[in-house]
Every structure is written in structure tokens, then in C-alpha cells.
Write an enzyme that holds these catalytic residues in place. Structure first.
Site, PDB file in Angstrom:
ATOM      1  N   GLY A 195      41.478  34.181  33.899  1.00  0.00           N
ATOM      2  CA  GLY A 195      41.264  35.502  33.315  1.00  0.00           C
ATOM      3  C   GLY A 195      41.746  36.593  34.244  1.00  0.00           C
ATOM      4  O   GLY A 195      42.496  36.341  35.177  1.00  0.00           O
ATOM      5  N   ASN A 196      41.323  37.816  33.981  1.00  0.00           N
ATOM      6  CA  ASN A 196      41.723  38.933  34.847  1.00  0.00           C
ATOM      7  C   ASN A 196      40.591  39.951  34.899  1.00  0.00           C
ATOM      8  O   ASN A 196      39.555  39.778  34.265  1.00  0.00           O
ATOM      9  CB  ASN A 196      43.028  39.557  34.340  1.00  0.00           C
ATOM     10  CG  ASN A 196      42.898  40.045  32.915  1.00  0.00           C
ATOM     11  OD1 ASN A 196      42.176  40.993  32.644  1.00  0.00           O
ATOM     12  ND2 ASN A 196      43.570  39.378  31.995  1.00  0.00           N
ATOM     13  N   ARG A 197      40.803  40.997  35.660  1.00  0.00           N
ATOM     14  CA  ARG A 197      39.713  41.937  35.960  1.00  0.00           C
ATOM     15  C   ARG A 197      39.518  43.032  34.912  1.00  0.00           C
ATOM     16  O   ARG A 197      38.710  43.932  35.107  1.00  0.00           O
ATOM     17  CB  ARG A 197      39.975  42.632  37.298  1.00  0.00           C
ATOM     18  CG  ARG A 197      39.797  41.753  38.497  1.00  0.00           C
ATOM     19  CD  ARG A 197      39.991  42.602  39.750  1.00  0.00           C
ATOM     20  NE  ARG A 197      40.060  41.787  40.933  1.00  0.00           N
ATOM     21  CZ  ARG A 197      38.985  41.324  41.561  1.00  0.00           C
ATOM     22  NH1 ARG A 197      37.782  41.602  41.107  1.00  0.00           N
ATOM     23  NH2 ARG A 197      39.124  40.595  42.630  1.00  0.00           N
ATOM     24  N   SER A 198      40.267  42.994  33.837  1.00  0.00           N
ATOM     25  CA  SER A 198      40.144  44.073  32.860  1.00  0.00           C
ATOM     26  C   SER A 198      38.747  44.063  32.213  1.00  0.00           C
ATOM     27  O   SER A 198      38.263  43.026  31.780  1.00  0.00           O
ATOM     28  CB  SER A 198      41.211  43.915  31.772  1.00  0.00           C
ATOM     29  OG  SER A 198      41.013  44.904  30.798  1.00  0.00           O
TER      30      SER A 198
END
Ligand code: CTP
Length: 403
Positions: free
Chosen positions: A205-208
Site C-alpha cells: 500500500g502507500n501513505r495516502s
């Protein structure tokens, strides 16, 4: 802005102290109106010291100024946080048995309530009916968060974080004041970050967090647009209030399908979601186990479709404006804007909003700095401010582009 902060009697009243500070730090004049019960949790000196204004729960104090009328009439926003089950019931039935409920009857400004109570109380048909009635009357009732409640319980009924209450409350005022320059316009906004499954319990995933995407949806809706929000794993509440339709997705494949389905009859599509460029080639059905003595098994990745580039290529609807985002950190090869210009030309979106991320900028923060470029990489506008302010600047650019 002149804000009234109503506080009713629940343990979560302590969080209203933080909300008060946030609103004051944002430059607003805030008058706190606690209920008698709220004062048993947090005393008047705390509210007075932090607001710089007198505090009373009673209609019989300072009668010469008729406070229950004067306060309501002079307010730009009335926020009640926490709103207990009892407060919701009294507000729904139009009671006026203390200063807060009396003020609720005289206020003509946007009214926002952030309920907090135990799950059973929140789910009780009486509370559901009170909330439904308040909403019909135009009160903006924020969905409570789920999580740890007082004692050992967990469930729905937790007061959302003060930042989120402040954001939704200020958005309600902006909505009430917004020009209706997107009336009749159908927009799709993707927000959040995709998760690409590795196995049933793990993902890439990512930090958004989805804050900027949510702000875009809220701003568009406030300006009269019909908004479909494609929400990928948002870490903040407020999706349902921000859009006419919310489609919840996890992976890039799901996001692509949802955006294309809604995009087929949209005038504007904004790809604010942080989409994973790669996904595990073969997610396993069973959890991957650690085998003692053996190192980690490599995860083979394959490339995801570029949803934005496809939208530009396919133009799902004639005249559709396609907007992309570029989250950049800058590196040895160039600064944030250099990478943004290159991406604008490569992606071909009608508008590309370039924002600087990393080291306290961008992801998860309340503020943002954005350069809006056209498909040739030319800078149209530079915007800084809250994510909501940036969203409004971007919609201004979209309206200009639509001509
Ligand atoms: N995007 C997309 N599909 C992808 C990757 C990105 O639609 N598979 C969209 C994003 O929603 C965003 C824009 O493309 O609007 C730019 O995303 P970004 O990740 O910054 O661009 P990339 O093309 O992935 O470039 P890079 O990761 O090399 O910076």
C-alpha cells in the site's frame, strides 16, 4: 468566523478542548456553550481560559443580553461536540431547557453535531430516529468513528478526532456559502490509496489517507456538482457526507473498474487516488508462512494499468475533463516541478495537480501546496493552503478549462 461550540455531557468532552484550540488557532472566535452535565467532565475555567470568552450553561445568566437569542443570531457556525444521545433527543424535539438547546433554536447558521456515545445508544431506534429528523432539518450530523469507547467496549460511537470534526464543520460553512458554479456537473473523484494483496492478510500500500481527494469531493458537492467518490481505503471519516455516491474499493483493479463505470457519464474525472504502479503477480489464497531457516520468498510484481492514461486515451465521454495528481518528492534528477512537468506531458491529462510530498508535506497533513499544469506542462496556477482551499482552486481551474 464566529463559532459556537456546544459541548454536552460525555467523557469525550475532553476532546472538545482540543477542538476548541484548533478552531482558535485557525483564527476563529469561539464561544463555548457547555451543558450542565458537560461541566461535570470539563470545568468552566478551562473553556473560559482557552476561548477567552465567558462560559455559562444557563439561560438565566447575563439575562440583560438575552444570550440565547444573541448568540444564535450572531453565529456563523454552531458545532456540538460531543453530542450525547440526550442532547440529540432534546435537539430533535425542540426543547429549550438550557442555553445550548435554546441557542440551537435561534441559530440560523450551519449546525454540525458530532455524536459520541456507547454503540447500543447510537444504534437504538430512538437515537436513529432523532438523527434522521435532525438531518432532514438540515443539521449536519457527523458519523461517529468506530473504536475504543469508555471502559472496555469497542464499536461505533466514538467521537471522531478533533481535526476531522473541524474539517467537516468548516466544510459545512463553506458548503452553505459556496457559489453553485458546478451545478449540473457530474464529477468522479478517486481518493485514498490502493492496496495490492500479497496474501489474504498482507498487501502493498502507500501513505495516502484520502484527505485531498475527500476535500475535492466536498468542494465539488458544495459547489453544486453531482459527485461520485471512488474511495480506496480512506483513513479518515466523512466519505458519505462528501459525495452523492460512494464506491468503496481496495485494489487498483477495483478502482479502475469503478472509475470507468462512473466515468462513462461524467463531465470531470479527478484521479486523486495514489494508485500502486505494481501488484503481486499471484496473490496466494492462503497466508504465506515463515519457514524457519529459509529466507523470505521473493514477491514477483507485475505492472498495473495506468488508469489516468487510459482515461486520457479513451475519453469515456466527449468533452470530459480529466485531471491527474502527481505526488513528487524531487530527487537528483530534478525538483518537484521538473518531475511534474515531465509527468504532465507524459500523461496528457487536461490538468495535472503537482504536489510536494515527503518529510511532513503532503500525505496525512492538513495543508498542501499544489501547482496546476496543463497537458503541455505549462503552469496555470499555484495554490497553497488547506486541502479544501487547494481543492477549490483546482475546481476553479476545471471550470475555466470547461469554458
Ligand atoms: N495513476 C493511475 N494509474 C496508475 C498510477 C497512477 O491512474 N497505475 C494516476 C494517479 O491517480 C495520479 C497520476 O496517475 O493521478 C500520477 O500518479 P503517480 O503515481 O504520481 O504517477 P506515476 O505515473 O505512477 O509516476 P511515478 O510513480 O513514476 O512518479
Amino acid at each position: 468566523m464566529r463559532i459556537l461550540l456546544g459541548v454536552s455531557g460525555g467523557v469525550a468532552a475532553y476532546k472538545a478542548v482540543l477542538l476548541l484550540r484548533l478552531l482558535r488557532e485557525a483564527g476563529h472566535a469561539v464561544r463555548v456553550i457547555p451543558t450542565e452535565a458537560a461541566l461535570r467532565f470539563v470545568g468552566a475555567p478551562t473553556w473560559e481560559a482557552l476561548s477567552g470568552e465567558p462560559v455559562s450553561a444557563e439561560v438565566f445568566d447575563d439575562v440583560a443580553h438575552v444570550p440565547h437569542v444573541a448568540l444564535g443570531q450572531g453565529a456563523d457556525l454552531l458545532v456540538v461536540a460531543p453530542a450525547t444521545a440526550d442532547l440529540l433527543a432534546r435537539a430533535a424535539t425542540g426543547r429549550a431547557d438550557d442555553l445550548l438547546t435554546s441557542t440551537l433554536l435561534t441559530a440560523r447558521c450551519p449546525v454540525v453535531m458530532a455524536p459520541a456515545m456507547h454503540t447500543e445508544m447510537w444504534e437504538h431506534p430512538a437515537t436513529r430516529a432523532n438523527v434522521a429528523l435532525l438531518r432532514v432539518r438540515g443539521v449536519h450530523v457527523i458519523e461517529p468513528a468506530s473504536g475504543r469507547l469508555t471502559g472496555k467496549d469497542t464499536g461505533a460511537g466514538r467521537l471522531p478526532e478533533p481535526e476531522d470534526i473541524a474539517r467537516e464543520a468548516l466544510a459545512a460553512v463553506a458548503a452553505a456559502r459556496a457559489p453553485q458554479d458546478l451545478a449540473g456537473c457530474r464529477v468522479v473523484v478517486s481518493a485514498g490509496g490502493t492496496r495490492e494483496p500479497i496474501d489474504p492478510v498482507r498487501w502493498i500500500g502507500n501513505r495516502s489517507t484520502g484527505r485531498q481527494g475527500l476535500a475535492l469531493a466536498e468542494a465539488a458537492r458544495a459547489r453544486g456538482a453531482h459527485v461520485t467518490l471512488v474511495a480506496a481505503n480512506l483513513e479518515i471519516p466523512g466519505a458519505d457526507a462528501a459525495a452523492d455516491t460512494v464506491v468503496r474499493v481496495e485494489s487498483t483493479a477495483e478502482l479502475r473498474e469503478a472509475v470507468r463505470a462512473a466515468g462513462a457519464d461524467a463531465d470531470v474525472v479527478v484521479m486523486a487516488a495514489a494508485v500502486a504502479d505494481f501488484r503481486p503477480a499471484a496473490p496466494t489464497e492462503a497466508k504465506i508462512k515463515k519457514v524457519p531457516g529459509q529466507g523470505p520468498a521473493p514477491i514477483e510484481l507485475v505492472e498495473n494499468p495506468d488508469i489516468l492514461a487510459e482515461l486520457v486515451r479513451d475519453r469515456l465521454r466527449s468533452g470530459q475533463v480529466v485531471v491527474g495528481f502527481a505526488a513528487e518528492t524531487g530527487d537528483a534528477a530534478g525538483g518537484v516541478l521538473d518531475h511534474g512537468r515531465e509527468k504532465a506531458r507524459r500523461k496528457g491529462a487536461d490538468l495535472l495537480a503537482v504536489n510536494a510530498v515527503g518529510a511532513g508535506r503532503g500525505f496525512g497533513t492538513a495543508d498542501n501546496e499544489v501547482w496546476v499544469l496543463d497537458a503541455a506542462g505549462e503552469q496555470l496556477v499555484h495554490a497553497t493552503g488547506t486541502k479544501r482551499q487547494v481543492a477549490d482552486v483546482l475546481w476553479d481551474a476545471v471550470i475555466k478549462r470547461r469554458g
